[in-house]
Scaffold this motif. Structure first.
Motif, short mmCIF file in Angstrom:
data_model
loop_
_atom_site.label_atom_id
_atom_site.label_comp_id
_atom_site.label_asym_id
_atom_site.label_seq_id
_atom_site.Cartn_x
_atom_site.Cartn_y
_atom_site.Cartn_z
N VAL A 100 51.12 -17.33 -2.36
CA VAL A 100 51.00 -17.24 -3.80
C VAL A 100 50.12 -18.36 -4.37
O VAL A 100 50.31 -19.53 -4.05
CB VAL A 100 52.40 -17.22 -4.47
N LEU A 101 49.15 -17.94 -5.20
CA LEU A 101 48.34 -18.93 -5.93
C LEU A 101 49.11 -19.31 -7.19
O LEU A 101 49.52 -18.44 -7.95
CB LEU A 101 46.99 -18.33 -6.32
N ASP A 102 49.32 -20.60 -7.38
CA ASP A 102 50.20 -21.05 -8.46
C ASP A 102 49.64 -22.34 -9.05
O ASP A 102 49.53 -23.35 -8.36
CB ASP A 102 51.61 -21.27 -7.85
N GLU A 103 49.28 -22.27 -10.32
CA GLU A 103 48.66 -23.42 -11.00
C GLU A 103 49.56 -24.65 -10.99
O GLU A 103 49.09 -25.77 -11.15
CB GLU A 103 48.31 -23.04 -12.45
N ARG A 104 50.89 -24.42 -10.86
CA ARG A 104 51.80 -25.59 -10.88
C ARG A 104 51.51 -26.53 -9.71
O ARG A 104 51.96 -27.66 -9.70
CB ARG A 104 53.25 -25.12 -10.82
N PHE A 105 50.78 -26.05 -8.69
CA PHE A 105 50.49 -26.91 -7.52
C PHE A 105 49.11 -27.55 -7.62
O PHE A 105 48.62 -28.15 -6.67
CB PHE A 105 50.64 -26.09 -6.24
N ARG A 106 48.51 -27.46 -8.82
CA ARG A 106 47.20 -28.05 -9.04
C ARG A 106 47.20 -29.55 -8.70
O ARG A 106 46.22 -30.11 -8.22
CB ARG A 106 46.80 -27.81 -10.50
N LEU A 108 48.42 -31.01 -6.35
CA LEU A 108 48.21 -31.26 -4.91
C LEU A 108 46.72 -31.16 -4.53
O LEU A 108 46.38 -31.33 -3.36
CB LEU A 108 49.02 -30.29 -4.07
N GLY A 109 45.87 -30.86 -5.51
CA GLY A 109 44.44 -30.80 -5.24
C GLY A 109 44.02 -29.43 -4.71
O GLY A 109 44.83 -28.52 -4.55
N ASP A 110 42.71 -29.29 -4.44
CA ASP A 110 42.17 -28.00 -4.02
C ASP A 110 42.63 -27.58 -2.62
O ASP A 110 42.54 -26.42 -2.26
CB ASP A 110 40.63 -28.05 -4.01
N ALA A 126 49.93 -22.63 -3.46
CA ALA A 126 48.83 -23.60 -3.65
C ALA A 126 48.03 -23.18 -4.86
O ALA A 126 48.11 -22.03 -5.30
CB ALA A 126 47.93 -23.62 -2.41
N ALA A 127 47.25 -24.11 -5.38
CA ALA A 127 46.42 -23.79 -6.54
C ALA A 127 45.16 -23.04 -6.12
O ALA A 127 44.59 -22.27 -6.88
CB ALA A 127 46.04 -25.08 -7.27
N GLU A 128 44.70 -23.27 -4.87
CA GLU A 128 43.45 -22.68 -4.41
C GLU A 128 43.67 -22.02 -3.04
O GLU A 128 44.54 -22.45 -2.28
CB GLU A 128 42.37 -23.77 -4.27
N TYR A 167 48.89 -32.50 1.40
CA TYR A 167 47.53 -32.52 0.85
C TYR A 167 46.75 -33.59 1.60
O TYR A 167 47.33 -34.51 2.18
CB TYR A 167 47.55 -32.82 -0.66
N PRO A 168 45.41 -33.49 1.62
CA PRO A 168 44.62 -34.41 2.45
C PRO A 168 44.39 -35.76 1.78
O PRO A 168 44.32 -35.85 0.56
CB PRO A 168 43.29 -33.69 2.62
#
Ligand SMILES: [Zn+2]
Length: 679
Positions: A100-106, A108-110, A126-128, A167-168
């Protein structure tokens, strides 16, 4: 190749082992993901992957759908299941793997993601799409190694319940592959990219041109590949021993990628979230260019494509109009072909030999008021950078581009240690760290006496690679932000075959992936070794070669104050295996004496030691040291001048004078065991 300038070496005696012994780690229910995720919370229970599991994509995003289809294909190839995807006619109560793409995880970066495994559901958010892709890579590493197989059949496909947030650390997690010194096939490149993706690495830097071969089709300059891609075949000889070609000898060794093939590779890499960065190396390392078009050289003479590591003239003329005209053609086609915003232009190791006697170079320096050849090179780089910028791209160069004034917008790759990178950051440039002291995976990964003699030079051990922190000591946050990331470089002077490339890459690339991804404070050597050993079982399933050099036995003598004789310590870098040894020169077997603690020797002996795992030898060969006990054994030695740590692969060069009297003979190579360096 990036060669080191070295001082005077004297073969002396032994080597103080730099490794601490490792802490034993339990093999109970553990998460073994490489690179280590930012946060892992184990939960109770397991998710059983079965025939009736549904893969569900929330939002009809085509990139997400592609990731889901790849996951489905992988699971189905390994198991005998046929999984449904949403859109198919599915049971609403079925267990699900949800992407699922979810803006709430923005935040955490791309590339960040959350992976939650409950007994009835797996959710990757993830957001992306890149984040979802990396979440899937982690999910695959939670499954048993057989998930990489075709037809593993009825394995137990259990996934431990867990919540991972990840996230990296760095945006640039790269690997260079040198396809010029030896040509490597498109399929080899694809398999290399597969592994980059497995390790959440996102850049592949292709070193496409050098003295020994031009590897990319340039349609407006066809001779670059008609002539420049081929050389006289001396692949059966060691790199530095290959003779110059004779006049008229047929050039049969080489190859190149057509632009269509390169497009295919770029698409393939994009599907795995890997960006390909092309390198066209100028003005040095350009002999193949001059072989195709001698008018870009200073003297216009006939040039052969080099067959090996010869050091003859190999720089284009930075004063000829033809050099700029052809460079513009090349860079314009390269800019159109590669979607990356970067073009790497090399800029390293120009010898400037031809420039000395070139009237055009002399005139150019007078006309432009250039004081020396470094300024002439800088003039060249600035003009080339303009071409690159006009094509909408950013220039990257090796750290030599700092000499004589840096091109204004360039990104710097620091290879000669970190010094160039530090200097470039202070001048306001972006930097990618790839120091030869930590990131050159073409260096031997153990005692040269135990490594394949035809592969590599120098020495770079796995724990040294793992110990690297790309943020230099003393950097503030703003300066640290200029470090885009880290890159492993695999130069291929000695690498003819894919198996050889893999032997040098793995497991050291696993360490680089963690340097680039995982938080510095979570980095832990014994924990890495435990996870690496699980990853290597995956490599076994995948049929990928790797080195076990971290399991070679180091034999090191220690002396007490009274020097009543040497005490010998045996250890491996990994620290997770049994060491067995003999004292009569015979080959150690799984029934030889088990090493338990340091032991004393009172008479001349030959120690032979090898690591064993589950009763089987677990390194390439036994380490052999003949110990000649004599009257000076262990006595102090006064050195004048003192030994230097100049030739210092990650701080491992010994400077302790007692290696002179430790009764251990040095190794055949001066970067192995038992050498002191004097500056
Ligand atoms: Zn010239």
């Amino acid at each position: 190749m990036k060669r080191f300038s070295v001082g005077l070496y004297v073969l002396l005696s032994s080597f103080l082992n730099p490794y601490q012994s490792s802490i034993a780690v339990s093999h109970s229910k553990t998460i073994n993901i490489i690179p280590r995720p930012v946060s892992v919370q184990l939960l109770d229970g397991e998710f059983s992957l079965r025939q009736d599991v549904v893969i569900k994509v929330v939002h009809q995003d085509s990139r997400l759908r592609l990731i889901a289809e790849k996951l489905k294909t992988r699971i189905e190839a390994a198991s005998d299941f046929e999984l449904a995807m949403n859109g198919d006619d599915v049971d609403p109560d079925a267990k699900q793997i949800v992407l699922v793409l979810d803006e709430r995880f923005r935040k955490l970066g791309d590339e960040g993601y959350q992976l939650v495994v409950h007994s009835d559901e797996v959710i990757i958010s993830a957001a992306e799409p890149a984040g979802i892709f990396y979440g899937v890579q982690s999910l695959l590493q939670l499954l048993p190694p057989e998930i990489e197989e075709s037809d593993a059949g009825s394995s137990r496909w259990q996934i431990p319940c867990v919540e991972i947030i990840d996230y990296p650390r760095f945006q640039w997690r790269g690997q260079l592959l040198d396809v010029s010194r030896h040509f490597h096939s498109l399929d080899h490149l694809k398999r290399n990219i597969d592994n980059l993706a497995r390790l959440k690495m996102n850049k592949m830097h292709l070193h496409l041109t050098d003295d020994q071969g031009w590897r990319i089709e340039i349609k407006s300059l066809p001779k670059l590949t008609e002539i420049g891609a081929w050389r006289v075949d001396h692949n059966d000889k060691l790199w530095w021993e290959r003779p110059f070609p004779n006049p008229g000898e047929k050039a049969t060794c080489g190859g190149f990628y057509t632009q269509e093939e390169m497009k295919e590779l770029i698409r393939y890499a994009q599907g795995l979230y890997v960006e390909i960065i092309p390198e066209i190396d100028l003005p040095g390392h350009a002999r193949a260019f001059m072989a195709a078009y001698p008018e870009v050289s200073c003297d216009g003479a006939h040039y052969d494509v080099a067959t090996g590591g010869d050091e003859r003239n190999k720089d284009v003329c930075p004063a000829k109009d033809a050099t700029y005209e052809y460079s513009e053609k090349i860079l314009t086609e390269v800019a159109a072909l590669f979607p990356s915003k970067y073009i790497h232009i090399g800029g390293d190791e120009a010898r400037m030999q031809g420039w000395k006697n070139c009237p055009d170079c002399k005139k150019k320096m007078q006309d432009e008021g250039l004081a020396n050849f470094h300024e002439l090179q800088s003039y060249f780089m600035s003009r080339v950078e303009k071409i690159i910028n006009q094509n909408g791209k950013t220039m990257i160069g090796w750290d030599e581009i700092l000499q004589g004034g840096l091109a204004p917008n360039a990104t710097v790759m620091s290879w000669r240690g970190e010094v160039g990178g530090i200097e470039a950051v202070k001048m306001g440039h972006d930097v990618i760290m790839t120091p030869n002291t930590f990131c050159y995976l073409d260096l031997k990964q153990g005692d040269p006496e135990l490594e394949p003699p035809e592969l590599g030079y120098g020495q770079l051990l796995l724990p040294t690679v793992y110990s690297y922190n790309p943020i230099p000591h003393g950097f503030n946050d703003e300066q640290a932000g200029k470090i885009l990331g880290v890159q492993a470089n695999l130069w291929s002077e000695s690498l003819v075959y894919e198996e050889q490339a893999n032997y040098m890459l793995y497991p050291r690339l696993l360490a680089v992936s963690e340097v680039g991804w995982s938080p510095q404070e979570l980095r832990n050597w014994p924990d890495f070794v435990r996870r690496m050993e699980v990853m290597l079982t995956r490599f076994d399933v995948l049929g990928i070669d790797y080195a076990l050099s971290a399991y070679n036995v180091w034999i090191s003598p220690h002396y007490g104050e009274k020097a009543s004789g040497a005490v010998f310590k045996l250890e491996t870098e990994a620290g997770t295996v049994d060491i067995r040894y003999t004292l009569d020169g015979s080959e150690p077997t799984n029934t030889s004496t088990l090493y338990q603690k340091p032991f004393q020797l009172h008479k001349t002996s030959t120690i032979k030691a090898r690591s064993f795992k589950d009763g089987k030898p677990y390194c390439r060969m036994a380490t052999t040291r003949t110990i000649d006990i004599h009257k000076a054994a262990g006595k102090p030695v006064l050195l004048d001048p003192e030994a230097s740590a100049l030739f210092n692969f990650g701080g491992k060069m010994p400077t302790d004078s007692r290696i002179l009297t430790d009764c251990v003979r040095g190794s055949a190579s001066q970067v192995g065991v038992g050498w002191l360096c004097f500056n």
